[in-house]
Design an enzyme around this catalytic site. Structure first.
Site, mmCIF file in Angstrom:
data_model
loop_
_atom_site.group_PDB
_atom_site.id
_atom_site.type_symbol
_atom_site.label_atom_id
_atom_site.label_comp_id
_atom_site.label_asym_id
_atom_site.label_seq_id
_atom_site.Cartn_x
_atom_site.Cartn_y
_atom_site.Cartn_z
ATOM 1 N N GLU A 610 0.809 -1.215 0.000
ATOM 2 C CA GLU A 610 0.000 0.000 0.000
ATOM 3 C C GLU A 610 0.844 1.268 0.000
ATOM 4 O O GLU A 610 0.491 2.260 -0.627
ATOM 5 C CB GLU A 610 -0.860 -0.046 1.250
ATOM 6 C CG GLU A 610 -1.929 0.988 1.329
ATOM 7 C CD GLU A 610 -2.835 0.684 2.521
ATOM 8 O OE1 GLU A 610 -3.451 -0.400 2.550
ATOM 9 O OE2 GLU A 610 -2.894 1.511 3.437
ATOM 10 N N CYS A 648 -1.729 -9.637 2.698
ATOM 11 C CA CYS A 648 -2.980 -10.161 2.149
ATOM 12 C C CYS A 648 -3.397 -9.533 0.845
ATOM 13 O O CYS A 648 -4.303 -8.731 0.795
ATOM 14 C CB CYS A 648 -4.132 -10.178 3.129
ATOM 15 S SG CYS A 648 -4.243 -8.834 4.261
ATOM 16 N N HIS A 699 -12.990 -14.204 2.596
ATOM 17 C CA HIS A 699 -13.894 -13.057 2.440
ATOM 18 C C HIS A 699 -15.325 -13.486 2.178
ATOM 19 O O HIS A 699 -16.234 -12.676 2.205
ATOM 20 C CB HIS A 699 -13.414 -12.165 1.289
ATOM 21 C CG HIS A 699 -12.026 -11.650 1.534
ATOM 22 N ND1 HIS A 699 -10.904 -12.318 1.089
ATOM 23 C CD2 HIS A 699 -11.571 -10.574 2.198
ATOM 24 C CE1 HIS A 699 -9.832 -11.652 1.467
ATOM 25 N NE2 HIS A 699 -10.199 -10.593 2.142
HETATM 26 N N1 GLN Z 1 -3.200 -11.500 12.079
HETATM 27 C C1 GLN Z 1 -4.228 -10.709 11.503
HETATM 28 C C2 GLN Z 1 -5.547 -11.460 11.569
HETATM 29 O O1 GLN Z 1 -5.544 -12.632 11.461
HETATM 30 C C3 GLN Z 1 -3.919 -10.378 10.066
HETATM 31 C C4 GLN Z 1 -4.995 -9.536 9.440
HETATM 32 C C5 GLN Z 1 -4.623 -8.978 8.084
HETATM 33 O O2 GLN Z 1 -3.791 -9.483 7.389
HETATM 34 N N2 GLN Z 1 -5.251 -7.926 7.643
HETATM 35 O O3 GLN Z 1 -6.606 -10.882 11.720
HETATM 36 ZN ZN ZN Z 2 -4.464 -10.739 5.670
#
Ligand code: GLN
Ligand code: ZN
Length: 759
Positions: A610, A648, A699
């Site tokens: 990002e 992610c 998701h």
């Molecule tokens: N450890 C965080 C979770 O499992 C990671 C979240 C993320 O990557 N946005 O919620």
């Molecule tokens: Zn994630």
């Protein structure tokens, strides 16, 4: 021609002071409000915003932007031009337009019809909807949304994402031939904008703002971007019937896209002078209105008005006294909260350093007055802004911020092979299974956290509630047969705010909401001073969790880049310095976890990509400090401690060098939606450490079958050495329900077993 206002903002928060937009839209989705009720609630937010901005002093015609959206600004113009995926054709009315309900249906998906994809807006934490354009997508003005909003009150300036940016931010629709890009449809897009401009002119609108942030980025082949700019604005500039046009370049310098804009007949060009500085060739704009973005739309600090006024003076000197200059924000204020005056729980000294959207309007007006009447007219305000900055710089909590010089050797661990050998006793065979950290945040957990915060639940009761939750999450993982366990993160409201609340140098706000996407908002913390760890943060929870199992327990931390990316950061020192300060605090936490017997530590960096700068020339420096900060946080451990990280998203290739540079023992990434496509570049790059491509999408509430996960795993095994392959979901499970999570993980563990047994 109506002259452009002397002072304006290029956009304002759309969510409403009390998140009325979120409440109205979500009430409709939940069936608690009718469409008519929802529309009138949204109209009320718009009216309230206009009144507020007028009261703050934006009283000239066209000073107030009509930039309201009920979901996202990219989707607003795409849907207005009928750029709607064919899978939703049945939602179109006879004129080809969606009604308000259909607008949200496409944004959110329905049944097995996926919504538009969502991705981040430039280098911000706002996410827009990605339009889909194919060779045959009809592109034609079908909806009068822009005209409707622009004419709700007299003298509003509609703000619309511009044609080049719309084309570049779109993706090729499914089934488009190889090599097709939405930019191939630029002529059709421009024709549709011409119709829109004509409609606005017919409705009596004198000024329109076209936002073209894509012109500042190197994300797309540059020569083609510049050529598209030239052709689009030649056509739009030459139109006979149209309002006057402001083309706004935010988030950086326009660079070589500036000359074609200067050569066109558009009346005004907006520059981000906070990010970009005055362009060397700015004199090519003489004669046009230059909208000088000197007040940052990206931070929450009061501006140094002396410096900003100096920039305006220098700009005027370059353009000539007769060339019109207007004062504005560098970007839309959608990235900052509404009003700092509401933050009555904030330390008054800190509060006096801050400017949210409403205060920034005031700064713009002050500078415009200075420009019109001379320095003397605003000397008092300038002196005050300088004094505030000086007080801030001298504050002990800020000054304590020097980072010790850390030798690079301090940032490296033993060679990977040595670490692998030292970690052998963790007893992990091939294809170890794990999760990304969080488990479902049930209503009960949220209630306990809220009660603890409000002071209605005692420390002891809260502690007991969290321990009970940890025990149940550990028991579930044992029962499922996972290999590396987690404690579930029940104590965390948010992966950044939790750490911000536990580190010196951060403050949290009461009303500092900003839109993240659609109706969703976040409340970023304010990083204002030197970062220090007051004491262990996560250690006790992890130690307790480890005491319940013989399996390895992962300690879970959020990485320095992500903590910065999701907070409001300091503007008085480089991000690299802030990153090192956060990293040093995390390094202490990692060391304490190790001492407490935690053998596996995961440091999440979901925001690593990002913050990647939009300009290629700035990227290497960013990658270098981002990687160094991660290594500073994680390199203090013994070879036998296994370091994980998690990212992610699947556009892995863009920053694969950076990810390799992190030198984590294991990296988990999102991969299921792209069917493991991300793994080939990983292999080709020679990435040689552990990798956990997500095997199912968290998701969606769907429970993936064993066969489905097994198929994903077999794809992965074909590309990656199974000794380095980990098995995990795409991301954390906190937004899901146990009814989905338990069977999904059960199937994941079974799929891993099958592949292990029968490779
Ligand atoms: N450890 C965080 C979770 O499992 C990671 C979240 C993320 O990557 N946005 O919620
Ligand atoms: Zn994630």
């Amino acid at each position: 021609m109506t002259t452009f206002p002397a002072a304006t903002i290029t956009g304002y928060p759309r969510i409403g002071r009390d998140r009325e937009m979120k409440k109205a839209v979500e009430a409709f989705w939940a069936g608690r409000a009718t469409l008519a009720e929802t529309e009138s609630a949204l109209a009320a937010v718009r009216a309230q915003t206009r009144e507020r901005l007028a009261a703050l002093g934006l009283t000239e015609p066209y000073a107030i932007p009509a930039d309201f959206t009920g979901y996202d600004q990219v989707w607003d113009i795409a849907s207005s031009l009928g750029i709607i995926p064919a899978r939703f054709d049945d939602l179109r009315g006879p004129d080809g337009a969606l009604d308000a309900a259909g607008y949200w249906t496409v944004a959110r998906g329905v049944g097995d019809r996926p919504p538009l994809e969502m991705t981040k807006w430039f280098d911000s934490n706002y996410h827009y909807l990605v339009p889909e354009i194919g060779p045959d997508t009809p592109i034609r003005l079908v909806d009068d949304r822009v005209v409707r909003l622009a004419t709700e009150a007299p003298g509003l300036r509609p703000v619309v994402v511009g044609p080049v940016t719309l084309a570049l931010l779109s993706k090729a629709a499914d089934g488009a031939p190889e090599g097709f890009t939405p930019l191939d449809r630029l002529d059709d897009i421009v024709t549709a904008y011409a119709a829109l401009l004509r409609a606005l002119a017919d409705a009596g609108v004198a000024w329109v703002q076209l936002d073209e942030p894509a012109l500042v980025a190197d994300t797309w082949p540059r020569a083609r971007t510049v050529e598209a700019t030239a052709s689009a604005y030649r056509v739009l500039g030459d139109l006979e019937t149209r309002p006057a046009l402001l083309v706004m370049g935010s988030y950086g310098p326009l660079g070589d896209a500036l000359p074609p804009l200067a050569a066109s007949r558009i009346e005004a060009i907006g520059l981000d002078l906070v990010r970009g500085g005055i362009p060397d060739d700015v004199d090519i704009l003489t004669g046009k209105t230059v909208v000088a973005g000197v007040i940052s739309g990206r931070n929450i600090w009061r501006a140094d008005l002396q410096e900003a006024f100096g920039t305006l003076g220098a700009l005027r000197a370059r353009l000539g006294d007769d060339s019109p200059v207007a004062v504005a924000t560098s970007t839309s204020l959608q990235h900052v909260p509404h009003d700092v005056e509401r933050e009555d729980a904030l330390d008054p000294e800190l509060r006096s350093w801050l400017a949210f959207a409403d205060q920034k309007v005031g700064e713009v007006l002050t500078l415009a007055r200075g420009l019109a009447e001379g320095h003397g007219a605003i000397a008092g305000a300038i002196a005050e802004s300088v004094a505030v900055r000086a007080r801030r710089a001298a504050h002990p909590g800020v000054r304590a911020g020097e980072v010790p010089v850390v030798p690079d050797a301090f940032r490296s661990r033993e060679p990977y092979e040595e670490r692998v050998a030292a970690q052998e006793d963790l007893g992990l065979g091939s294809l170890p299974t794990t999760t990304i950290g969080s488990f479902p945040q049930t209503a009960e957990i949220r209630r306990a956290r809220a009660a603890h915060r409000a002071g209605t639940m005692s420390e002891g009761d809260y502690d007991a509630a969290m321990r009970a939750e940890i025990a149940s999450v550990v028991a579930l993982q044992e029962q499922l047969g996972l290999d590396v366990l987690v404690h579930g993160e029940a104590e965390r409201n948010d992966m950044v705010q939790y750490f911000a609340e536990n580190l010196d140098g951060f403050a949290t706000t009461g009303h500092g909401w900003v839109q993240s996407y659609g109706s969703r908002c976040t409340r970023p913390s304010v990083l204002w001073g030197a970062v220090r760890r007051r004491g262990p943060i996560t250690v006790e929870w992890s130690r307790y969790a480890q005491s319940l199992t013989a399996k390895p327990m992962k300690g879970m931390l959020t990485g320095p880049v992500t903590i910065l990316a999701w907070s409001f950061v300091r503007d008085d020192q480089p991000l690299a310095v802030s990153a090192d300060q956060v990293a040093l605090a995390l390094r202490e936490e990692v060391a304490d976890l190790e001492t407490a017997g935690i053998r596996v530590v995961q440091v999440d960096e979901p925001a690593l990509r990002e913050l990647l700068p939009l300009r290629e020339e700035d990227q290497a420096e960013y990658v270098s400090w981002a990687v160094r900060a991660f290594r500073l946080a994680t390199s203090g451990v013994r070879a036998s401690t296994q370091v994980h990280t998690h990212l992610c998203y699947s556009e892995f290739n863009e920053i694969i060098d950076a990810i390799d540079g992190l030198d984590a023992d294991v990296t988990s990434i999102e991969a299921s939606r792209s069917r493991m496509e991300v793994l080939e570049p990983v292999r080709d790059h020679g990435f040689a450490r552990g990798i956990g491509p997500g095997v199912y999408d968290i998701h969606s509430p769907r429970v993936p079958s064993v066969g489905e996960i097994e198929a994903q795993l077999r794809l992965a095994v074909a590309v990656i050495d199974p000794r380095r392959l980990w098995v995990n979901p795409d991301c954390g499970l906190k937004t899901r329900q146990y009814a989905e999570v338990t069977p999904s993980l059960e199937n994941m563990v079974e799929a891993a077993r099958r592949v292990r047994q029968n490779p």
